[in-house]
Design a protein around this motif. Structure first.
Motif, mmCIF file in Angstrom:
data_model
loop_
_atom_site.group_PDB
_atom_site.id
_atom_site.type_symbol
_atom_site.label_atom_id
_atom_site.label_comp_id
_atom_site.label_asym_id
_atom_site.label_seq_id
_atom_site.Cartn_x
_atom_site.Cartn_y
_atom_site.Cartn_z
ATOM 1 N N PHE A 26 -26.442 -25.105 -10.848
ATOM 2 C CA PHE A 26 -26.080 -24.915 -11.726
ATOM 3 C C PHE A 26 -24.826 -24.445 -10.677
ATOM 4 O O PHE A 26 -25.034 -23.564 -9.943
ATOM 5 N N GLU A 27 -23.656 -25.249 -10.738
ATOM 6 C CA GLU A 27 -22.448 -24.284 -10.648
ATOM 7 C C GLU A 27 -21.337 -24.323 -11.608
ATOM 8 O O GLU A 27 -21.216 -25.344 -12.395
ATOM 9 N N LEU A 28 -20.961 -22.935 -11.527
ATOM 10 C CA LEU A 28 -19.935 -22.910 -13.038
ATOM 11 C C LEU A 28 -18.682 -22.801 -12.854
ATOM 12 O O LEU A 28 -18.002 -22.213 -11.533
ATOM 13 N N VAL A 29 -17.635 -24.227 -12.762
ATOM 14 C CA VAL A 29 -16.648 -24.021 -12.080
ATOM 15 C C VAL A 29 -15.304 -23.981 -13.266
ATOM 16 O O VAL A 29 -14.079 -23.678 -12.124
ATOM 17 N N GLY A 30 -15.438 -23.015 -14.337
ATOM 18 C CA GLY A 30 -14.396 -22.680 -14.892
ATOM 19 C C GLY A 30 -15.078 -22.211 -16.329
ATOM 20 O O GLY A 30 -15.702 -22.654 -16.853
ATOM 21 N N ALA A 31 -14.280 -21.285 -17.111
ATOM 22 C CA ALA A 31 -14.506 -21.630 -18.414
ATOM 23 C C ALA A 31 -13.145 -20.992 -19.484
ATOM 24 O O ALA A 31 -11.999 -19.957 -18.892
ATOM 25 N N ALA A 32 -12.831 -22.108 -20.214
ATOM 26 C CA ALA A 32 -11.923 -21.914 -20.771
ATOM 27 C C ALA A 32 -12.134 -21.432 -21.954
ATOM 28 O O ALA A 32 -12.577 -21.396 -23.186
ATOM 29 N N GLN A 33 -10.720 -20.953 -22.735
ATOM 30 C CA GLN A 33 -11.279 -20.104 -24.322
ATOM 31 C C GLN A 33 -10.379 -21.009 -25.485
ATOM 32 O O GLN A 33 -10.747 -20.754 -26.237
ATOM 33 N N ASP A 34 -9.558 -22.234 -25.153
ATOM 34 C CA ASP A 34 -9.394 -23.268 -25.573
ATOM 35 C C ASP A 34 -9.043 -24.795 -25.009
ATOM 36 O O ASP A 34 -8.909 -24.730 -23.734
ATOM 37 N N ALA A 35 -8.656 -25.544 -25.900
ATOM 38 C CA ALA A 35 -8.521 -26.547 -26.221
ATOM 39 C C ALA A 35 -7.316 -27.146 -24.628
ATOM 40 O O ALA A 35 -7.198 -27.798 -23.411
ATOM 41 N N ALA A 36 -6.636 -26.432 -24.303
ATOM 42 C CA ALA A 36 -5.119 -26.344 -23.448
ATOM 43 C C ALA A 36 -5.293 -25.469 -21.558
ATOM 44 O O ALA A 36 -4.951 -26.842 -21.168
ATOM 45 N N ALA A 37 -6.139 -24.862 -22.396
ATOM 46 C CA ALA A 37 -6.488 -24.447 -21.070
ATOM 47 C C ALA A 37 -7.990 -25.491 -20.364
ATOM 48 O O ALA A 37 -7.942 -25.792 -19.182
ATOM 49 N N ALA A 38 -8.402 -25.820 -21.403
ATOM 50 C CA ALA A 38 -9.184 -26.613 -21.139
ATOM 51 C C ALA A 38 -8.917 -28.253 -20.019
ATOM 52 O O ALA A 38 -10.098 -28.629 -19.002
ATOM 53 N N ARG A 39 -8.004 -28.428 -20.970
ATOM 54 C CA ARG A 39 -7.374 -29.815 -19.899
ATOM 55 C C ARG A 39 -6.827 -29.077 -18.935
ATOM 56 O O ARG A 39 -7.311 -30.408 -17.803
ATOM 57 N N GLY A 40 -6.768 -28.563 -18.527
ATOM 58 C CA GLY A 40 -6.181 -27.971 -17.271
ATOM 59 C C GLY A 40 -6.799 -28.298 -16.512
ATOM 60 O O GLY A 40 -7.217 -28.180 -14.631
ATOM 61 N N LEU A 41 -8.949 -27.676 -16.903
ATOM 62 C CA LEU A 41 -9.472 -27.255 -15.661
ATOM 63 C C LEU A 41 -10.041 -28.523 -15.638
ATOM 64 O O LEU A 41 -10.809 -28.544 -14.649
ATOM 65 N N ILE A 42 -9.983 -29.438 -16.649
ATOM 66 C CA ILE A 42 -11.204 -30.645 -16.812
ATOM 67 C C ILE A 42 -10.111 -31.645 -15.506
ATOM 68 O O ILE A 42 -10.966 -32.573 -14.587
ATOM 69 N N ARG A 43 -9.183 -31.696 -15.492
ATOM 70 C CA ARG A 43 -7.868 -32.433 -14.405
ATOM 71 C C ARG A 43 -8.140 -31.578 -12.741
ATOM 72 O O ARG A 43 -8.657 -32.331 -11.864
ATOM 73 N N GLU A 44 -8.378 -30.430 -12.864
ATOM 74 C CA GLU A 44 -8.587 -29.803 -11.817
ATOM 75 C C GLU A 44 -10.054 -29.766 -10.738
ATOM 76 O O GLU A 44 -10.255 -29.736 -9.367
ATOM 77 N N THR A 45 -11.086 -29.596 -11.812
ATOM 78 C CA THR A 45 -12.121 -29.547 -11.274
ATOM 79 C C THR A 45 -13.398 -30.707 -11.247
ATOM 80 O O THR A 45 -14.386 -30.335 -10.748
ATOM 81 N N ARG A 46 -12.517 -31.764 -12.619
ATOM 82 C CA ARG A 46 -13.723 -33.036 -12.681
ATOM 83 C C ARG A 46 -14.403 -31.835 -12.885
ATOM 84 O O ARG A 46 -15.906 -32.734 -12.214
ATOM 85 N N PRO A 47 -15.580 -31.781 -13.750
ATOM 86 C CA PRO A 47 -17.007 -31.199 -13.612
ATOM 87 C C PRO A 47 -17.546 -32.284 -13.964
ATOM 88 O O PRO A 47 -17.464 -33.267 -14.888
#
Length: 335
Positions: free
Chosen positions: A30-51
């Motif tokens: 398993f690899e944690l590619v990011g942790a977000a506290q809300d939807a706004a932060a999560a959208r950016g991480l989804i685009r950047e990390t493609r989990p």
């Protein structure tokens, strides 16, 4: 997908984000590619990390988790495992998440002792691993395709036993919507927490011509009725003259499950023998495969959902490998 399962954790609690980070960083493959506290932060991480998989809390400060889940499912399709406090009051939200498109859910333990968090870690990793291999399956409106199928026997001694896990809530909903009221009695094990099974049975009852309820010890299995195993309780059947009744108990977990499909299927194989039909639907793991083998050897007709219509082709695959499947059918052709 790489060898490691790349996970994005979304939770508004700093403590929970830290705990999830520790779980995934400390787990093999398993690899944690990011942790977000809300939807706004999560959208950016989804685009950047493609989990490969997202874990999502159903409570966030800027948007409720179900609304954001719908956005993820429609905009990206990335498998999502809901991780939240699914209390009795939250049962409707949990089942709504599955209807929207979450692959599975894991309830956060109440309290801070290791007694709850140890099993939580194991269950979380199992379900995220299964989600990484999940297929996107939508309810089918396609016509039935020609397949040989077992002839249902209509007498008081016939019983239908169904087992399912990941993806099973929606599969069962699709089946029970179209089953006629006069079918033989049905018993169902769906892997689900204790505080959700009654609500799930009520949901099924609202859409089905059959009477559907959470099973209680001593309930009669009779035509026109379907009984859903209560979470955290094994369910079996016993003979009562020419009838069947439910037995429940909290014996040891089987395949780390309680209720376990194998417990139900083994009892049906012993008690109903050739007057039974066994069905395994979508789900991770191997639960039910051995029990279906016993049913098949004792003369029952057996049906397994095919790979193409499963969310997770685990339990059905194992049943096929063991030679337990007399019929392998797409979900739309099982009812």
């Amino acid at each position: 997908m790489t060898d490691n399962i790349r996970v994005l954790a979304i939770d508004d609690s700093p403590l929970m984000r830290r705990l999830l980070s520790e779980i995934f960083k400390g787990a093999l493959h398993f690899e944690l590619v990011g942790a977000a506290q809300d939807a706004a932060a999560a959208r950016g991480l989804i685009r950047e990390t493609r989990p490969d998989v997202i874990t999502l809390d159903n409570k966030m400060p800027d948007m409720d988790g179900l609304t954001f889940l719908a956005e993820i499912v429609e905009s990206h399709y990335i498998p999502v495992v809901m991780v939240s406090y699914f209390t009795q009051e939250g049962a409707e939200e949990a089942l709504s998440a599955l209807e929207i498109g979450a692959v599975d859910f894991v309830g956060k333990p109440i309290g801070s002792t290791d007694e709850g968090w140890g099993p939580f870690r194991q269950i979380l990793l199992e379900r995220v691993r299964a989600a990484a291999g999940a297929q996107r399956v939508r309810s089918s409106s396609a016509p039935r395709t020609p397949h040989p199928s077992p002839q249902l026997m209509h007498d008081s001694e016939t019983i239908i036993a169904i087992g399912s896990s990941t993806g099973g809530t929606e599969a069962l909903m699709e089946i029970f919507r179209v089953l006629p009221a006069g079918l033989p009695g049905i018993v169902v094990v769906q892997h689900m927490p204790e505080n959700l099974t009654d609500f799930f049975a009520q949901n099924l009852n609202r859409v089905s011509p059959m009477e559907i309820k959470e099973a209680r010890d001593g309930d009669e299995v009779c035509p026109g009725r379907a009984l859903i195993a209560r979470g955290n309780n094994h369910m079996a059947i016993r003979g009562d003259g020419n009838k069947y009744r439910i037995e429940t108990h909290q014996g040891p977990k089987v395949w780390n499950c309680r209720p376990a499909v194998d417990v139900l299927f083994d009892s049906v194989a012993s008690v109903a023998r050739e007057k039974a039909i066994g069905v395994i639907l979508t789900g991770m793991g191997e639960d039910g495969a051995i029990g279906l083998t016993h049913m098949n050897k004792n003369g029952a007709r057996t049906i397994v959902q095919n790979k193409e219509s499963c969310v997770v082709f685990g339990m059905p695959k194992k049943a096929i490998e063991l030679g337990a499947a007399e019929f392998i059918l797409p979900l739309q052709d099982i009812p």
